[in-house]
Write a protein that holds these residues in place. Structure first.
Motif, PDB file in Angstrom:
ATOM      1  N   PHE A  83      -4.108  12.768 -88.785  1.00  0.00           N
ATOM      2  CA  PHE A  83      -3.615  11.850 -87.952  1.00  0.00           C
ATOM      3  C   PHE A  83      -2.660  10.812 -88.753  1.00  0.00           C
ATOM      4  O   PHE A  83      -1.438  10.483 -88.135  1.00  0.00           O
ATOM      5  N   ILE A  84      -3.156  10.276 -89.696  1.00  0.00           N
ATOM      6  CA  ILE A  84      -2.453   9.172 -90.368  1.00  0.00           C
ATOM      7  C   ILE A  84      -1.204   9.962 -91.247  1.00  0.00           C
ATOM      8  O   ILE A  84      -0.066   9.248 -91.213  1.00  0.00           O
ATOM      9  N   THR A  85      -1.276  11.022 -91.416  1.00  0.00           N
ATOM     10  CA  THR A  85       0.116  11.714 -91.666  1.00  0.00           C
ATOM     11  C   THR A  85       1.076  11.967 -91.039  1.00  0.00           C
ATOM     12  O   THR A  85       2.187  11.823 -91.298  1.00  0.00           O
ATOM     13  N   LEU A  86       0.675  12.423 -89.818  1.00  0.00           N
ATOM     14  CA  LEU A  86       1.612  12.638 -88.782  1.00  0.00           C
ATOM     15  C   LEU A  86       2.466  11.143 -88.365  1.00  0.00           C
ATOM     16  O   LEU A  86       3.577  11.080 -87.958  1.00  0.00           O
ATOM     17  N   LEU A  87       1.716   9.898 -88.108  1.00  0.00           N
ATOM     18  CA  LEU A  87       1.927   8.815 -87.773  1.00  0.00           C
ATOM     19  C   LEU A  87       3.078   8.570 -88.949  1.00  0.00           C
ATOM     20  O   LEU A  87       3.924   7.721 -88.714  1.00  0.00           O
ATOM     21  N   ALA A  88       2.511   8.569 -90.002  1.00  0.00           N
ATOM     22  CA  ALA A  88       3.576   8.232 -91.283  1.00  0.00           C
ATOM     23  C   ALA A  88       4.986   9.160 -90.951  1.00  0.00           C
ATOM     24  O   ALA A  88       6.057   8.550 -91.357  1.00  0.00           O
ATOM     25  N   GLY A  89       4.954  10.470 -90.694  1.00  0.00           N
ATOM     26  CA  GLY A  89       5.815  11.241 -90.791  1.00  0.00           C
ATOM     27  C   GLY A  89       6.876  10.567 -89.271  1.00  0.00           C
ATOM     28  O   GLY A  89       8.185  10.597 -89.557  1.00  0.00           O
ATOM     29  N   ALA A  90       6.313   9.972 -88.432  1.00  0.00           N
ATOM     30  CA  ALA A  90       7.012   9.389 -87.196  1.00  0.00           C
ATOM     31  C   ALA A  90       7.549   8.488 -87.584  1.00  0.00           C
ATOM     32  O   ALA A  90       8.998   8.141 -87.185  1.00  0.00           O
ATOM     33  N   PHE A  91       7.123   7.512 -88.232  1.00  0.00           N
ATOM     34  CA  PHE A  91       7.386   6.138 -88.941  1.00  0.00           C
ATOM     35  C   PHE A  91       8.823   6.448 -89.753  1.00  0.00           C
ATOM     36  O   PHE A  91       9.895   5.761 -89.451  1.00  0.00           O
ATOM     37  N   LEU A  92       8.813   7.322 -90.601  1.00  0.00           N
ATOM     38  CA  LEU A  92       9.919   7.594 -91.406  1.00  0.00           C
ATOM     39  C   LEU A  92      11.114   8.303 -90.686  1.00  0.00           C
ATOM     40  O   LEU A  92      12.163   8.025 -91.053  1.00  0.00           O
TER      41      LEU A  92
END
Length: 481
Positions: free
Chosen positions: A406-415
């Motif tokens: 979950f947190i990995t995908l959110l970080a990817g979306a932010f970047l």
């Protein structure tokens, strides 16, 4: 009777606006409808909770939450539409004659979704939102808008047909049980423990895919980027900030039946699967996105995935999911309003052709940066809080890998968003002469509405008001989670 008032007044005013020839009178009707609707919704908060009209129309805590979001965003869109319609982005002589009536009918249909407790009426209301908003997508009458409109109608028609089939299945499952002769939510929840499990599980699968199509969940999400990118900015704001919530609410109604039947694990596993699939696909398409309105649309798909994961995780994450639905609506409506400001100044939605937003339109640029941080889940904004609640639940034993994913995908979306938006904010816009473009005057309503939404998002990150926290808690309890 106030429930009927909220549904019928926008519809009636829409018919009146259809025959009005004056642009300013049309916009006045739009503003009046927004004020009346929000006033009626506010009354429910003050002393009218639990209002109902038989078992067909009823306003519970969950419905009130989404009705309030819809009402607030509609008034914001109405205010923003005044300079937008009168501005230079289209022909002001003809545009409002279909814009204002369809927008009012769209509000009426979304209101009916939030107050429907008969699952058949709920289906009809969701379908009505499609029919009312389709002409708005074709507002500019361009080739791309025509293609997006047909895509919207065809794909959502497939989804709504699946949802109707799921509703039929639920009726079949309940038909042999005493006291379950209708399709009201109260009857279905009461009869759920005795329903045949195969029919009930098939119901939820069909409804999740069907209404999930309208919500923007993968795999039938493909209508959303085209539709949101081609529609006028105030319409995109309502499509993303309010319409997706209506489809989410429809899923929640059937989820309540599954919880009552004891099939919570089955429903939650499906929700988690579709939620993570939607976040992952959205992140992939956000990387290197060339159109900033499509970027915001894919961000909506990502956030619908976040909300779905929150419901699927259960427990306190349900609270986080409902809070995130509110946060997303505020942020995304503001971002689409700002997209309209940039389109008016730069004349394009191609991200590589937009540079120096902070210099050319400084207030729009500052708000764009602020809402980018907010929707990206950065503190101290509201989405950070709601995503943190969901993340903490997904990190609990024995499935910590869900939290890591979950947190990995959110970080990817932010970047991915940062890689598109930050170059737009920086640098100098070069005009046709090669000289830096002049600073543009920004209409008050064009910056005032996203400013208010940005402030609300910041407030929800610093402190959740007691009335909203109580409403979210009551909504979680009414769902049965």
């Amino acid at each position: 009777m106030l429930l009927l008032f909220l549904v019928l007044i926008p519809a009636v005013l829409g018919w009146i606006a259809l025959y009005v020839k004056s642009v300013r009178i049309d916009l006045g009707i739009l503003l009046a409808a927004g004020v009346l609707h929000l006033s009626g919704t506010t009354w429910f908060w003050v002393g009218g909770r639990g209002a109902k009209l038989g078992e067909l129309l009823k306003l519970d805590a969950t419905g009130l939450l989404f009705l309030s979001v819809t009402s607030v965003l509609f008034l914001a869109a109405a205010l923003y539409s005044v300079p937008y319609i009168i501005g230079e982005t289209h022909d002001p002589k003809t545009a409002p004659h279909r814009f204002v009536p369809c927008l009012l009918w769209f509000l009426s249909a979304m209101t009916l979704v939030t107050v429907s407790h008969h699952l058949g009426i709920l289906w009809a209301a969701v379908e009505a939102t499609t029919l009312a908003s389709a002409p708005l997508v074709y507002f500019y009458q361009r080739k791309g808008a025509l293609e997006a409109t047909w895509k919207y109608l065809l794909i959502c028609s497939v989804g709504i047909a699946l949802a109707l089939l799921g509703t039929f299945f639920l009726g079949i499952a309940a038909s042999a049980l005493p006291g379950a002769h209708g399709l009201t939510l109260t009857e279905m929840i009461g009869a759920a423990p005795s329903m045949p499990r195969p029919w009930l599980k098939a119901t939820f699968v069909l409804v999740l895919v069907g209404y999930g199509t309208k919500m923007g969940l993968a795999p039938l999400h493909t209508w959303l980027p085209d539709t949101h990118s081609q529609a006028p900015s105030p319409v995109s704001a309502l499509l993303s900030g309010a319409l997706l919530n209506c489809a989410f609410l429809a899923i929640l109604r059937f989820y309540q039946v599954c919880l009552a039947s004891g099939d919570a694990a089955f429903a939650r596993n499906l929700l988690l699967g579709l939620g993570f699939l939607s976040i992952g696909l959205a992140c992939a398409f956000m990387v290197g996105q060339r159109d900033y309105k499509r970027l915001f649309a894919y961000s909506s798909i990502e956030n619908m995935g976040v909300i779905t994961v929150g419901i699927g995780a259960g427990g306190a994450a349900t609270y986080g999911a409902l809070l995130h639905a509110v946060n997303h609506s505020l942020c995304k409506a503001g971002l689409f309003f700002l997209a309209g400001n940039m389109l008016r100044v730069f004349g394009t939605t191609v991200a590589s052709e937009v540079r120096g937003v902070l210099r050319r339109v400084p207030i729009t640029g500052a708000l764009l940066f602020t809402l980018f941080l907010a929707i990206g889940g950065a503190p101290p904004f509201g989405p950070f809080v709601s995503e943190l609640v969901i993340f903490r639940v997904t990190m609990s034993d024995p499935h910590k890998w869900l939290g890591i994913l979950f947190i990995t995908l959110l970080a990817g979306a932010f970047l991915a968003m940062a890689s598109v938006l930050l170059p737009m904010l920086q640098g100098d816009f070069q005009g046709e002469s090669g000289a830096p473009g002049p600073i543009k005057r920004e209409p008050l309503l064009s910056i005032g509405t996203p400013l208010i939404l940005a402030c609300a998002t910041l407030l929800l990150g610093l402190h959740i008001p007691r009335f909203l926290s109580a409403a979210l808690t009551a909504a979680v309890r009414s769902i049965g989670a």
